[in-house]
Every structure is written in C-alpha cells, then in structure tokens.
Design a protein around this motif. Structure first.
Motif, PDB file in Angstrom:
ATOM      1  N   ASP A  99      26.440  31.598 -21.077  1.00 21.14           N
ATOM      2  CA  ASP A  99      27.293  33.346 -20.803  1.00 21.14           C
ATOM      3  C   ASP A  99      28.234  33.424 -22.226  1.00 21.14           C
ATOM      4  O   ASP A  99      29.843  32.729 -21.803  1.00 21.14           O
ATOM      5  N   CYS A 105      31.454  29.095 -14.069  1.00 23.10           N
ATOM      6  CA  CYS A 105      30.430  28.426 -15.255  1.00 23.10           C
ATOM      7  C   CYS A 105      31.742  27.192 -14.880  1.00 23.10           C
ATOM      8  O   CYS A 105      33.071  27.053 -14.746  1.00 23.10           O
ATOM      9  N   LEU A 161      22.652  35.865 -21.894  1.00 30.17           N
ATOM     10  CA  LEU A 161      23.136  35.212 -20.361  1.00 30.17           C
ATOM     11  C   LEU A 161      22.013  34.661 -20.075  1.00 30.17           C
ATOM     12  O   LEU A 161      20.329  34.433 -20.587  1.00 30.17           O
ATOM     13  N   SER A 186      34.781  32.508 -16.928  1.00 29.38           N
ATOM     14  CA  SER A 186      33.394  32.724 -16.886  1.00 29.38           C
ATOM     15  C   SER A 186      33.550  32.578 -15.640  1.00 29.38           C
ATOM     16  O   SER A 186      33.001  31.591 -14.753  1.00 29.38           O
ATOM     17  N   CYS A 211      29.051  28.671 -21.674  1.00 33.99           N
ATOM     18  CA  CYS A 211      30.133  29.636 -20.914  1.00 33.99           C
ATOM     19  C   CYS A 211      31.870  28.583 -21.518  1.00 33.99           C
ATOM     20  O   CYS A 211      31.907  28.080 -21.551  1.00 33.99           O
ATOM     21  N   SER A 260      24.979  38.967 -27.287  1.00 33.17           N
ATOM     22  CA  SER A 260      25.286  38.597 -26.372  1.00 33.17           C
ATOM     23  C   SER A 260      24.233  37.884 -25.655  1.00 33.17           C
ATOM     24  O   SER A 260      22.983  38.290 -26.177  1.00 33.17           O
TER      25      SER A 260
END
Length: 714
Positions: free
Chosen positions: A451, A499, A427, A496, A492, A425
């Motif tokens: 993301d 986004c 961010l 989301s 992204c 993941s």
C-alpha cells in the motif's frame, strides 16, 4: 548497418519521402530536414529496416549502434548509459518508447512485430521539454507508413530461415477519393526456440521462440475548403503466442556466479544457450496488445492546432519456470496483467517561414493495471506464493512550450519549459500457503500488504543555440534537463491501515539529469559525405537502480554519476553504386557517489550496459543490370567494448567481454523495384551476450541466423 542522423516524433504524411538525400522528421514537433535538426539523433527508414532484417524492437541496435536493447522483463532500452531495469507493474523505463508519437508505458508491450514501417527515430539525451514523461535517457519512436491518396498500392514480403523461421507481411493502400485513403497491413512471425535443451528439461518446451501475428488498419483524410483539416486514425492488434521468454542461469557464463568474484567462462554460443535446470512445466504465453490512435490537425494559417490521442490495452497471460539460481530454486510461475493506458495531447504550433517557430501544449496520461504473479510447486517451502496487485495507477499531467527565434540570419536561439505533475499508487498483497496451491483457499495466509502512493512535480527546461556555418553545415549547443518521477517498493508505511510489517526503504526519489551537448552536422564534398558529430556531458543525480530479491524487486536511489562521450556518424556516397557507413562512439559513464552496500564503494566504477567504445562500419555496392534491375551486396559489422551488468543487492559487477557481430546480404532488385529476392546472414560470428540479470537468471541474445527473403510490389 544503416545509420543516418535524423529526428523523432510523429510524422507528417510526407515524412518518409526523401528530399535531396534527407529525411523529413519532426523531432521538435514540426517537420524539418534531418540535417537541419539541432539534435543528436539516429534514424533508419523502413526500407533500411527491411534490408537489415529488423523484425522487432530487440534488433534495433543493428541499425542504431548507440542504443542497447536487452531482453529482461520486457525490453530494457539503454541510451548513453541511462536505463532502468524495473519492468514491473510499478516501474517506469528511462527511455520513452513511442508508437506513432504515442507513449507506450509497459516494456512488455514493445516486442511486437515490425511491419509496414515508415521509419524508426531515436533521440539521444534527456527530452524533458517536448516529451517529458520517462524520457531521461531519450526517445525511441516507431512510425508506421500512412495511407496515401496518390495511387493504389500493395506489397508482400516473405522470409524463411534457420530455426524453422517463417515470416510474412503484407499491405494494401486504397485511395477512396483524392482526399481519403485507407491502408491495411499485417504480419505473421514464427521461429523455434534459440535455446538448447540440457539436463533436467525433459520433454518440456523451451522459451525464446516466436509465434506472433499482428494487424493494423489506418485511415487518412483531409477536409475543409482548402484541405486545411487532417484526420489520421490507426487501429492495431498483436497476439503473442508460443512459449515466450525463458531465462538461463548465470552459470552458463560465469564460474563462482553466486559469489562477489565471478569468473567469465567464455562459453560457446551453444553452451551459453543451454538450459541446465529442471523445467517444471510447459511454458506458454497468450498476450494481446491492441489500441486505437487518432490525430487531428487544423491549419489556421499563422498557427496550426493538433490533437493526438490514444487508448491502449495489454492483456498478459503466461506461464514459465521461475529461476533462482542463487538459491537453487525452480518453480512454476504464472503472470497475469490487465493494463489500460489513456494518452491525450493538445498542442498549438506556428506555421510559415518567419523568424519565430514555437509550439505549446498540454499533455495527459493515465495508466491502470491489475497484476498477479504466482509461484507454485513448493517454492521456499510454500506450495503457493503470490503477489496480487491492483489497482496500480499512474497519472501524469504536463504543460509545455518551446520556441526558436532567428536573431540574425543563420543564428537561432531556443528555449523551452515543461511542468510535470506525476501521481502513482498501488494496493495489493503478498499471500502464501503451506498446504494448498489454490488462490482463495481457506488456508491462504496474508504475508504483507502493499500500500503506497506518491506525488512528484518538476519543472524541466532546455536552452540552445544553433548556427548555419554554411547552407549545408549546422553547428549547435544545448543544455537540457530530464526527470523521472519517484516511486515505491513492495510493502507499506508504518501507520497505514493493515500494515503489520512496515518497510524502511518503501519510497525512492525522482532521478534527475542535466545534459550539456555541442554538435555539428551536415554535408560536405559536394554533398558526397553526410556527417554528424556530437560531444556531451551528463550530471546525473538520484539514479534509480533496481535489484532482485528472492521474489520481487527493490529500487533505491544511487547518489551521483557523470556521463560523457563523443558520437560520430558518417555516410560516404562516392558513386551512385557505392555507399560506406561509419560510426565511432565513445562513452565514459561512471558513478561518482554510490555505495550499494556499507562495505562496497562504487565511486569510479562504470555504469551498466555502457561499453566505452562502439564502432560500426558498413559497405553496400550496387551492380546495375542491363534490364534496369540491379544486384545489391551489403556487409556490415559492429565492434563493442566490454561492459557490465550489476547485481546491486551485493554490489557484484558481471563483466560482459568485448564482441564483434557482422551481417551480410545480397539481393536482386527487379526493374522499377517490382520484386526482389535476397539471401542474408546475421551475426556471422554467432556471438551471444546476456542481459537482464535477476537472482542468477539471465536472458541470451540472438545467435547466428540466416535465410532467404523475397518481396513483391503491385
């Protein structure tokens, strides 16, 4: 060149001892002689590394000719045509790089000094069962010397060479009792830049230099009433200073470099290494790499239990000139990274000499990074352009097992399974500013959100058979699979949070490889010849190929490829004073289904960094002296066929022509190896290649170096 068939993983206390000319290795996570390991592997001992002048991982190809190690964003390892060019915080290598059996996640952490090394081992081919994580290409394992309770020992080595090179390393081994010993080792390496200042550099520093110091402290202890317990703890620290890596432009090597039809210019070494663009500020690096590793083992008799754990940190702080030759843009670039990784492994293995040998275990790995990449000085009209990424996390869990059973005397069958579960993941955000170069200013504009998260799982396996043709000759055949988890690009997904500009190709899939291999290895002519021959075929799908943009990097899956080849290694020792090494390797790796663009078809084209032929040869002659010492003279050479590096953004393949590199060394060794003095020269031809293509910037290999070296044991 010193090449021997061998094996890889963390070493037992006696792993560096010679046993009848063999090295004891642990490729299958148990000790065995290299000539009895049914695997395609190369190895070099610490003494061979020292004799060859190997002081860091980038020069390993000198002693492991079937492996390419190139400088890009960190070190890029290619084994049998399988590699990864994504050295970013979200990318993963295709070859697993290990330090004392522990996986090192970031390629930027691999350039630390080599000192007090027991041996280096390279497993070729997918290692999806016993190693698993990011071992599609194979495994490179660096194994340090362990403390010994035998006796007090100390050693120091020093070197001086051209480019104002200074190198010194030392070690001391102290037995505290007949069951406990400690060992301390350290090194300092320094040399000036290999690059040459051209137009636009001015008084600014150049990269491709070295200013590094490192230290390691280890403890080895045995416990239990019969010494059935073992504890090994290692702490290490490396600081990388100097100006760091710096690119040159593709124009040093090619005419029409920004077109799809580049023409190789055959530059001289100095022309290839000349910086001909505006260096906008003095580069520097202030990188710290450190960690602790613990290995504990308990022998229960029929089985033994081993725990291997490690915690490592990488602090990166560096400034360089960002180069985009294709767009004629040069800017001041800052990179900061805080990376922490936690590796844990627990395994149970059989002991003894019965017909069944087996190992089973659990594995856990977690990595967390915070990363910032900032470009200043009006790049593309922006005084500030920055990627602020964090947290970037990766977690891997696995269960594995492998067993070998002797069906009849001399015939053994092997089967193994590994289940891997990977999560990733990230961010972050891309930010720019048209009026300020300060991060956090009120005029900063949020350009896009990064993301993404992905989860992958895979069952990989291995099946094999081996047969002792004679007590000295082994033949084997294996089928094995490898996998590397999927990932994501900058941006992204639609829907989301926050986004506003969704990315179509945000995610890419896992790459998978099935390898078929047969081989024979052993000794012949009264053990005068040691040899290893292997033939292999790979079915490679969903290759993860990365291409740079103006800023950033995009990875996509590339359909299918096949790789096949033959590898041979021979060592002939006709007398106690003569040794001949020869390695002949053929590789044919090409795409079968891949279109980098809608108008370009790569079917039939070669894979990157994959020369068809690589031949190495070396000769050592030792002259005994009347005082009990000797003079050893050594020469070796490597001849490589041409190979390609691809810019996948438009499908351009840059051809690197064939080349030859030779080395020589002569040394006086005192009686009982009390001390030595030697003179050396590496890359006699002064042959320079490029690696690490990105937006028209490349990195150049090491030019001719020479010097003197001396060492003493106490």
């Amino acid at each position: 060149m010193f090449t021997l068939p061998a094996s890889a993983q963390e070493a037992p206390a006696a792993a560096d001892e010679q046993a009848g000319g063999d090295i004891i290795v642990t490729a299958q996570k148990r000790p065995e002689l290299l000539s009895k390991a049914p695997l395609s592997i190369s190895a070099a001992t610490g003494d061979q590394l020292k004799s060859a002048g190997i002081t860091d991982a980038s020069n390993l190809a000198t002693v492991i000719p079937t492996v390419r190690i190139d400088q890009a964003n960190g070190l890029q390892v290619t084994i049998r045509g399988v590699s990864s060019a994504d050295g970013t915080e979200k990318g993963d290598p295709s070859a697993a790089f290990m330090l004392n059996g522990v996986y090192v996640a970031r390629p930027q952490m691999l350039s630390g000094a080599f000192y007090d090394i027991g041996r280096v081992e390279v497993l070729r081919g997918p290692q999806g069962t016993l190693y698993g994580r990011n071992a599609t290409a194979g495994v490179v394992n660096i194994i340090a010397n362990r403390p010994s309770t035998d006796k007090f020992a100390a050693a120091v080595n020093a070197e001086y060479g051209n480019y104002d090179t200074y190198r010194v390393d030392a070690m001391v081994n102290v037995p505290l009792s007949d069951r406990i010993a400690v060992r301390a080792a350290g090194a300092y390496n320094k040399h000036d830049s290999y690059l040459i200042a051209g137009t636009g550099v001015g008084d600014h520093k150049l990269g491709q230099d070295q200013d590094e110091y490192a230290g390691r402290l280890s403890l080895d202890a045995k416990f239990g009433s019969d010494d059935q317990g073992e504890l090994y703890i290692v702490g290490d620290y490396t600081h990388q200073g100097g100006a760091g890596t710096q690119a040159v432009t593709m124009a040093n090597f090619y005419g029409a470099a920004t077109t799809t039809s580049p023409v190789y210019l055959h530059p001289s070494s100095s022309e290839a290494r000349t910086v001909n663009y505006p260096v906008v500020s003095d580069p520097y690096q202030d990188n710290k790499i450190y960690g602790v590793t613990a290995k504990a083992k308990w022998d229960f008799g029929p089985v033994n239990l081993t725990y291997l754990g490690s915690y490592r940190i990488f602090d990166q702080d560096q400034r360089s000139t960002y180069v985009n030759y294709n767009a004629n843009r040069y800017a001041e670039q800052y990179q900061y990274t805080k990376n922490k990784s936690n590796s844990q492994e627990l395994r149970l293995a059989t002991s003894g000499d019965g017909p069944l040998t087996a190992v089973a275990g659990l594995y856990y790995f977690k990595e967390k990074s915070d990363y910032a990449d900032t470009v200043l000085h009006g790049y593309a009209g922006f005084p500030l352009y920055t990627f602020q990424q964090g947290p970037v996390e990766a977690e891997s869990k696995a269960a594995f097992g492998q067993a070998t059973y002797e069906v009849v005397k001399g015939l053994r069958l092997t089967g193994g399974l590994r289940y891997s579960h990977d999560q990733k993941s990230r961010l972050g955000a891309t930010i720019y500013d048209r009026s300020s170069s300060v991060i956090g200013a009120d005029t900063n504009v949020l350009s896009s959100i990064n993301d993404a998260a992905r989860t992958d799982s895979k069952l990989t396996w291995k099946a094999g058979a081996e047969y002792d043709v004679t007590p000295d000759i082994l033949t084997y055949g294996t089928v094995s699979t490898g996998y590397k988890a999927g990932g994501f690009n900058d941006g992204c997904a639609a829907g989301s949070p926050g986004c506003t500009s969704p990315v179509v190709n945000l995610y890419y899939n896992p790459e998978e490889l099935t390898a078929y291999e047969v081989g024979v290895k052993g000794k012949a002519l009264n053990r005068m010849i040691t040899f290893s021959l292997a033939g292999f075929y790979y079915d490679y799908t969903n290759m993860q190929l990365s291409s740079p943009g103006l800023i950033g990097l995009t990875t996509l899956n590339a359909g299918k490829a096949t790789i096949k080849g033959i590898e041979t290694q021979f060592t002939l020792i006709p007398t106690s004073q003569d040794r001949v090494d020869l390695s002949i390797n053929y590789l044919d790796g090409h795409y079968t289904e891949y279109r980098p663009t809608t108008t370009v078809d790569f079917a039939g084209r070669p894979l990157d960094n994959s020369p068809n032929w690589v031949v190495t040869a070396g000769y050592t002659h030792t002259f005994p002296l009347g005082n009990g010492g000797d003079i050893a003279a050594h020469v070796d050479t490597m001849i490589s066929d041409d190979y390609y590096v691809t810019y996948f953004g438009n499908g351009t393949q840059f051809r690197n022509p064939s080349y030859m590199k030779s080395n020589a060394n002569i040394a006086y060794n005192a009686p009982d190896d009390a001390y030595y003095i030697s003179a050396f020269i590496k890359n006699i031809e002064n042959s320079v290649q490029f690696s690490g293509y990105g937006a028209g910037r490349v990195y150049v290999s090491q030019p001719r170096v020479y010097g003197v070296r001396a060492g003493m044991k106490f």
